[in-house]
Design a protein around this motif. Structure first.
Motif, mmCIF file in Angstrom:
data_model
loop_
_atom_site.group_PDB
_atom_site.id
_atom_site.type_symbol
_atom_site.label_atom_id
_atom_site.label_comp_id
_atom_site.label_asym_id
_atom_site.label_seq_id
_atom_site.Cartn_x
_atom_site.Cartn_y
_atom_site.Cartn_z
ATOM 1 N N VAL A 104 0.843 -1.196 0.000
ATOM 2 C CA VAL A 104 0.000 0.000 0.000
ATOM 3 C C VAL A 104 0.883 1.253 0.000
ATOM 4 O O VAL A 104 0.622 2.206 -0.740
ATOM 5 N N PHE A 105 1.947 1.237 0.786
ATOM 6 C CA PHE A 105 2.896 2.365 0.730
ATOM 7 C C PHE A 105 3.424 2.563 -0.690
ATOM 8 O O PHE A 105 3.510 3.687 -1.185
ATOM 9 N N LYS A 106 3.781 1.468 -1.329
ATOM 10 C CA LYS A 106 4.296 1.557 -2.700
ATOM 11 C C LYS A 106 3.357 2.379 -3.577
ATOM 12 O O LYS A 106 3.792 3.266 -4.330
ATOM 13 N N GLN A 107 2.081 2.107 -3.454
ATOM 14 C CA GLN A 107 1.114 2.812 -4.303
ATOM 15 C C GLN A 107 0.937 4.267 -3.887
ATOM 16 O O GLN A 107 0.688 5.130 -4.727
ATOM 17 N N PHE A 108 1.024 4.571 -2.591
ATOM 18 C CA PHE A 108 1.009 5.982 -2.171
ATOM 19 C C PHE A 108 2.138 6.735 -2.872
ATOM 20 O O PHE A 108 1.950 7.866 -3.315
ATOM 21 N N PHE A 109 3.309 6.100 -2.956
ATOM 22 C CA PHE A 109 4.424 6.752 -3.661
ATOM 23 C C PHE A 109 4.114 6.878 -5.155
ATOM 24 O O PHE A 109 4.254 7.946 -5.741
ATOM 25 N N GLN A 110 3.679 5.769 -5.755
ATOM 26 C CA GLN A 110 3.432 5.777 -7.199
ATOM 27 C C GLN A 110 2.386 6.817 -7.600
ATOM 28 O O GLN A 110 2.506 7.453 -8.649
ATOM 29 N N ALA A 111 1.351 6.947 -6.770
ATOM 30 C CA ALA A 111 0.236 7.830 -7.125
ATOM 31 C C ALA A 111 0.436 9.261 -6.640
ATOM 32 O O ALA A 111 -0.460 10.084 -6.777
ATOM 33 N N ASN A 112 1.609 9.550 -6.067
ATOM 34 C CA ASN A 112 1.875 10.880 -5.515
ATOM 35 C C ASN A 112 0.755 11.285 -4.547
ATOM 36 O O ASN A 112 0.263 12.405 -4.567
#
Lengths: 449, 449
Positions: free
Chosen positions: B313-321
């Motif tokens: 989930v953190f990964k996606q927070f980064f990816q999605a800005n």
């Protein structure tokens, strides 16, 4: 709908029921090598001794943790009046998921949400019995304005408001009476997962393909993901058995990383699978979206849902166009109430729901949801299936019935979630009679819990 | 790094420790109205009686569920050799999170992941003691090629590969020695949450603002989200106290839906908050991205992390800005190993980590992670803070020390996670001496568990 039940909840009891399925390899896949299919089974009793039965599916170890969570939640249910619960079930649902101290342990995911599901499912079984209807018919007969009182729209209003939900339900109700009749006559198409568990030999797969084709099945799912060469052999074997006129699905149970999933599945494209199920982590919305984009040119859809944690994650799968097939599970997210919202979002985003049912009691429950989708939401069976695995159904008082590869709809009351008394006696862990026998053998010598 | 410990794990024990904080309103926010700050406290003993202490933070009820999860996991740890664990800790970590039957209950989220965190944190405390170093220094002294053996890259390789991680760590190591010296001299800046709990009166807030300004704090956080009019009053009061030269943050603890969050926070824009923390569900990556986009023109960043379930989930927070400030928690995701990967992704995406520490033992643990980030990853303290709340530190043998609004770095061994023996004696639930007194009073008369 009129709610007038002068009753209260007397007790909430939970039972740890485990079946020793790991001994036969049934249910084995790329991630779950030796599951013992199990349930946390909940019985809710009213002051006048009516009973509702609910459950959440588990894989053996740790079922007792879910029981413990039910024990922690039950103070919110015991001594409540049924009028309070059912008159504003959406609000009651939020109480279960948002208790100020327990919420930290989720929120709305994992063990806590599995426990909520078992309780909520028991309340629906009870409600069906109070009304003398199966849950699917209870839902079908509700006015759209009442259905939305069952839902907690929190965190979903950016995608679906209460008013939009009412409009979808009103539109979905057109022609409802005819569809109910049609459903009672013809049932709902099933696909089978039973032919392709990862632990099965070629011989067993062939035997099972033949068996299920004779039963009339036209859609077959196979587990993949441990060894590409072996996957190609298994897919070839399966397609040789079922031909190319029948439908074929792949399931990798989250074994891949994102780019690896794309590469692997493209290598299986000539077997023309309808979908790749759970290509990667169920938490990876953006990863699924990337995979879905890459596989769209090959007409391979992405399917996921049995481990998607809650409506908020489903919402994003819809928003990001991250799957074609929504495989909501009846006991992973917080029971019927939350699932209804997922069906409504699927309708809005024009995605097909093909619910997950590979597990104890899941067939029994999801049939109701999918029937309701047909009568009252999507109004269509087109391109949709209910999963079917022929396991543990004989443990139920009133099991799901699949004939000629179709789930049969009937009008008996409740949610089909009551286990036979002798099942509880035999398979309660660890004191049930079957477990007492098994635990004395070498078969479970290394088992820790 | 050379691993050569001829020892095994003898036992894993878990304790339910609860502090009756709900009696004072400390820790209250828009979602958590009456938390009893608590921990599931784990002690791992080696065959030669060395001890590692770990914990996961909870809010009272249900701490026993996490204990139960630890009990279910401990067969994976007991009797293991320390060499096996520490030589390939990434692989051992995966064993804890991916056990074939238990994985179903998460996966990698909620109760199961909280339990994994407590165990893993205890293993790090033990490792620090084995090496005679604090965890931050143990990490700082590791070669990049060794650090990556601690990590499970599963589901993250589309964003960060092992090789990229090594490169980031090599780059981050330049000038490391100087930064260690500087850190030991000057410490690391803290911000305070203690001034603005939702349950506090104006008088209490004023008194606390004065107190913390005197201590040298220049950044203050306030809880919002129950009543807009009251929020405006509270923000005004806080800004009047601290002025506009100091930093001011908002925290709404997930109370809002997406569009509501945007509207509400824009109405507070004139108070110039640095961030809005947890504007909505921690599972809603796309929702946070929408909020972040809407607030960017007002220079208000989005912060989240204390309930973000795992690295995926953190990964996606980064990816999605989807956020500017990454508030990873030391015991929500699976302990140190998984957190290191989050720090590395933050570095790659150029986001600031300001770890969550509002809870028992969290300050003690996150200081190590943030110190490591400074010495070995980001190489910068610019725009970063460690949260500080002055609660329950006196329960620790070797608590985090904050002086002149800075966390002090020192060289004592371990992870600062050992509770005093008298704390366990008093606050173990429900048999501890304090609880035996409290449970006889009316204060906890309505408490269910």
């Amino acid at each position: 709908m009129k709610i007038n039940y002068e009753k209260t909840v007397k007790s909430v009891e939970a039972f740890d029921i485990r079946f020793p399925t790991s001994l036969s390899g049934d249910g084995s896949d790329a991630i779950h090598s030796d599951p013992d299919y199990s349930v946390c089974y909940v019985i809710i009793r009213t002051n006048d001794d009516l009973k509702g039965h609910g459950m959440t599916f588990t894989l053996g170890k740790g079922t007792n943790i879910v029981l413990n969570a039910v024990e922690n939640l039950k103070f919110l249910v015991e001594n409540q009046s049924l009028n309070e619960i059912y008159k504003n079930f959406g609000l009651f649902w939020r109480k279960l998921t948002s208790e100020s101290q327990l919420r930290w342990l989720g929120p709305e995911k994992g063990v806590m949400h599995l426990a909520v599901a078992a309780i909520v499912n028991a309340l629906w079984d009870l409600w069906g019995k109070l009304e003398g209807k199966p849950v699917w018919k209870l839902l079908t007969d509700m006015e759209p304005e009442f259905v939305v009182t069952l839902l907690d729209f929190r965190y979903c209003t950016d995608v679906l408001t209460k008013d939009e939900a009412i409009q979808l339900l009103k539109k979905g109700s057109e022609g409802k009476t005819q569809r109910v009749e049609e459903l009672l006559e013809t049932g709902y198409r099933a696909y089978t997962t039973a032919t392709g568990w990862l632990g099965y030999s070629d011989e067993k797969m062939i035997e099972l393909c033949q068996k299920y084709m004779k039963k009339g099945f036209d859609a077959f799912k196979i587990k993949i993901g441990q060894d590409l060469k072996r996957d190609i052999e298994r897919c070839k074997l399966m397609r040789n058995q079922i031909g190319y006129d029948r439908t074929f699905m792949l399931d990798s149970n989250q074994i891949f990383d994102v780019d690896q999933a794309i590469d692997w599945v493209i290598k299986l494209k000539d077997f023309k699978p309808l979908w790749i199920e759970e290509p990667t982590s169920p938490d990876d919305i953006l990863g699924h979206a990337k995979i879905a984009d890459a596989l769209r040119p090959f007409n391979i859809g992405v399917a996921s849902g049995e481990m998607i944690a809650n409506r908020v994650v489903f919402k994003q799968f819809f928003q990001a166009n991250a799957f074609e097939f929504c495989q909501v599970d009846s006991a992973r997210i917080g029971g019927v109430n939350e699932i209804l919202l997922v069906y409504l979002m699927a309708k809005k985003f024009n995605k097909k729901v093909c619910p997950h049912a590979g597990g104890v009691g899941l067939s029994e429950m999801v049939q109701h949801l999918q029937f309701w989708d047909y009568t009252s939401v999507s109004g269509s069976k087109e391109g949709r299936y209910i999963e079917f695995v022929d396991q543990q159904h004989d443990q139920f008082v009133n099991p799901a019935i699949v004939q000629n590869a179709c789930y049969i709809a009937n009008l008996s009351s409740g949610y089909n979630t009551e286990l036979k008394a002798e099942c509880v006696e035999k398979f309660q862990y660890p004191m049930g009679s079957e477990w007492q026998k098994l635990l004395k053998t070498n078969l479970y010598a290394n088992s820790s819990m």
